[in-house]
Each structure stands twice: as structure tokens, then as C-alpha cells.
Design an enzyme around this catalytic site. Structure first.
Site, PDB file in Angstrom:
ATOM      1  N   SER A 138       0.847  -1.189   0.000  1.00 57.13           N
ATOM      2  CA  SER A 138       0.000   0.000   0.000  1.00 57.13           C
ATOM      3  C   SER A 138       0.880   1.235   0.000  1.00 57.13           C
ATOM      4  CB  SER A 138      -0.888  -0.006   1.251  1.00 57.13           C
ATOM      5  OG  SER A 138      -1.555   1.232   1.442  1.00 57.13           O
ATOM      6  N   TYR A 172      -2.757  -0.970  10.009  1.00 54.66           N
ATOM      7  CA  TYR A 172      -2.655  -1.120   8.559  1.00 54.66           C
ATOM      8  C   TYR A 172      -1.221  -0.862   8.092  1.00 54.66           C
ATOM      9  CZ  TYR A 172      -4.403  -1.058   3.746  1.00 54.66           C
ATOM     10  OH  TYR A 172      -4.646  -1.350   2.440  1.00 54.66           O
TER      11      TYR A 172
END
Length: 276
Positions: free
Chosen positions: A149, A162
Site C-alpha cells: 500500500s 494497517y
């Protein structure tokens, strides 16, 4: 080995293939004649992906098998290679795409929720890699593609779980690429920026958050999700064919990756201004 990876008549395993980037990758690979083993925790989403491929390609659709899978379930992951091998003669491409999101700061996140995200976003990816590496090694030209990401490059507040997982994906992929560099298995790590998927709507909310707070955070996050999944998938598949080690998807990922390199300590202030 050819300069570009040939995808026609090879077989790709894709996790999180029921929607978003995973479904879009299934479409792009099918268009190139790649056979597909699609995995997702939601079987009805998998069927929707298969049907949309058939509607788009008709008789030109490649073989597609569907596999209901929770990547956090060790036994299910361990059993998947055999299930895929029963339907396909080979595995040449593993795309670890399945992922979830968690709202709130570290102190707002329960230990159970933090562990839930890590089990899926990092440990599930590691388990899938371990399970399928023997089949990938049997291929004359294979590739492991791990979806990290933008938050595997920068670490904004409210994304402790995350970012921890996605930084872990980045480190795991880079180290594994070095270990496998003399084999027929290449490794690509992908850092998408804001891709217009449903991850914000499906994010697990922090305990005690009101519905109004959750909705406000979802809308704020969704404003950053701009690139269509189909465009992201095209960039990723092109990078796979070109055997790229690292892929930045979107101008936001490219700009912020540069900012982080130039200002590894001071970049959060710039990120905050850009977000406003």
C-alpha cells in the site's frame, strides 16, 4: 527467459478476487488468456467476478475456478494448493491481494481487532506464499505479487495496524526477492495509492465510535480514493509482464514516496497539508 513474462495459458491464483483490485486483476489477466484460480471469503462475490468475465469475453474466457477462502485460516490456506492443482495443471502467478482495514488510533483499537488485521493483511499473505512456493518453483517462469500500500511507504496517524502490516509486506517481499533471485520465481511488491474500492465501507470501526464518527471518517477516506480499480489492475499487470520489483500505482503514491525519501522524518507535516 523472455524479456516480458508471457501470461497466455499460464495460471494465476488471486486472493481477494471478489471485488476491487482483485476482481479487476482477474479481468485483465483473463483478457491476456491467463487461467484463473480465484479466492475470496465471499463466495457470491467470486461468482460475480466469474460471470462478469464470461459476459465480457464470451467463448474466449479462460478456465476459471472459484475457491472460498479465509486467508487467516491456516488449514484452509494449507489445503488450497491441492484444490487448485486439481483444477489446473500448473501455478505460475500468485497475487496476494486480500486485505482489510481498521479505523481509529492505536489506543482506540482493541488487541483483538489489531490482531485480526495482522492475521489477514500480513500473516495471511505469508501463509499463502509458503503454501504456493513449491508449485511456483515447478514453473519455468513464475511470479509472486504482493499487494502492499501507499501506507507501506508512509505511516499516517490512524493507520497503526494497517501500516504495520503493509510495511511488513514490503520488508517480507524485498527480502524474499533477494532469496529467490537465482530461481525461476520473481517477486513484485505493489504500493497502490488511493484506489476506488470498497475497503473504506468495509473497514472495522474502533470500539465506542458513534455511527456519525464512522460515517465521517469513511467519507474523509473515500475522498482520497480516486483511481478506478481497472486502471490500477492494468498498471499492475503491465508491471508483472515487465518483471518489475516495485510498482507505485497512482500519482499520489509516486509523489509521497518521493517526499518520504527526501524527508523521512518531516514528511507527515506535508502529508497533513496535502490531505486538507
Amino acid at each position: 527467459m523472455a524479456d516480458r513474462m508471457r501470461l497466455r495459458d499460464r495460471c494465476a491464483v488471486i486472493t481477494g478476487a471478489g471485488n476491487g483490485i482483485g476482481a479487476a486483476l482477474a479481468h485483465r489477466l483473463a483478457e491476456r488468456g491467463c487461467h484463473l484460480a480465484l479466492a475470496d471469503i465471499r463466495p457470491h462475490d467470486l461468482e460475480a467476478t466469474r460471470m462478469s468475465i464470461r459476459e465480457r469475453l464470451g467463448d474466449a474466457s479462460p478456465p476459471v475456478s472459484l475457491h472460498t477462502l479465509d486467508v487467516a485460516d491456516r488449514d484452509s490456506v494449507a489445503a488450497l494448493p491441492e484444490a487448485v492443482a486439481e483444477r489446473h495443471s500448473r501455478v505460475d502467478l500468485l497475487i496476494n491481494n486480500a486485505g482489510v482495514a481498521l479505523g481509529g488510533t492505536f489506543e482506540q483499537s482493541s488487541e483483538a481487532d489489531f490482531d485480526w488485521l495482522m492475521e489477514i493483511n500480513l500473516l495471511g499473505l505469508v501463509r499463502m506464499t509458503r503454501a504456493f512456493l513449491p508449485l511456483l518453483h515447478e514453473s519455468d517462469d513464475a511470479r509472486l505479487v504482493n499487494i502492499s500500500s501507499l501506507f507501506g511507504l508512509i505511516a499516517p496517524p490512524g493507520q497503526t495496524a494497517y501500516s504495520a502490516a503493509k510495511f511488513g509486506v514490503r520488508g517480507f517481499s524485498n527480502a524474499l526477492a533477494e532469496e529467490l533471485k537465482r530461481s525461476t520465481v520473481g517477486v513484485t511488491v505493489v504500493h497502490p495509492g488511493g484506489i476506488r474500492t470498497g475497503i473504506a465501507q468495509r473497514a472495522r470501526a474502533p470500539q465506542g465510535a458513534s455511527n456519525a464518527q464512522v460515517e465521517r471518517e469513511q467519507k474523509r477516506f473515500e475522498r482520497l480514493l480516486r483511481m478506478p480499480p481497472a486502471r490500477a489492475a492494468e498498471i499492475i499487470v503491465d508491471a508483472i509482464e515487465r518483471r518489475k520489483r516495485r510498482v507505485l500505482v497512482g500519482s499520489d503514491a509516486k509523489v509521497l514516496a518521493l517526499v518520504e525519501r527526501l524527508m523521512p522524518v518531516g514528511y507527515p507535516a506535508i502529508v497533513e497539508r496535502l490531505a486538507r
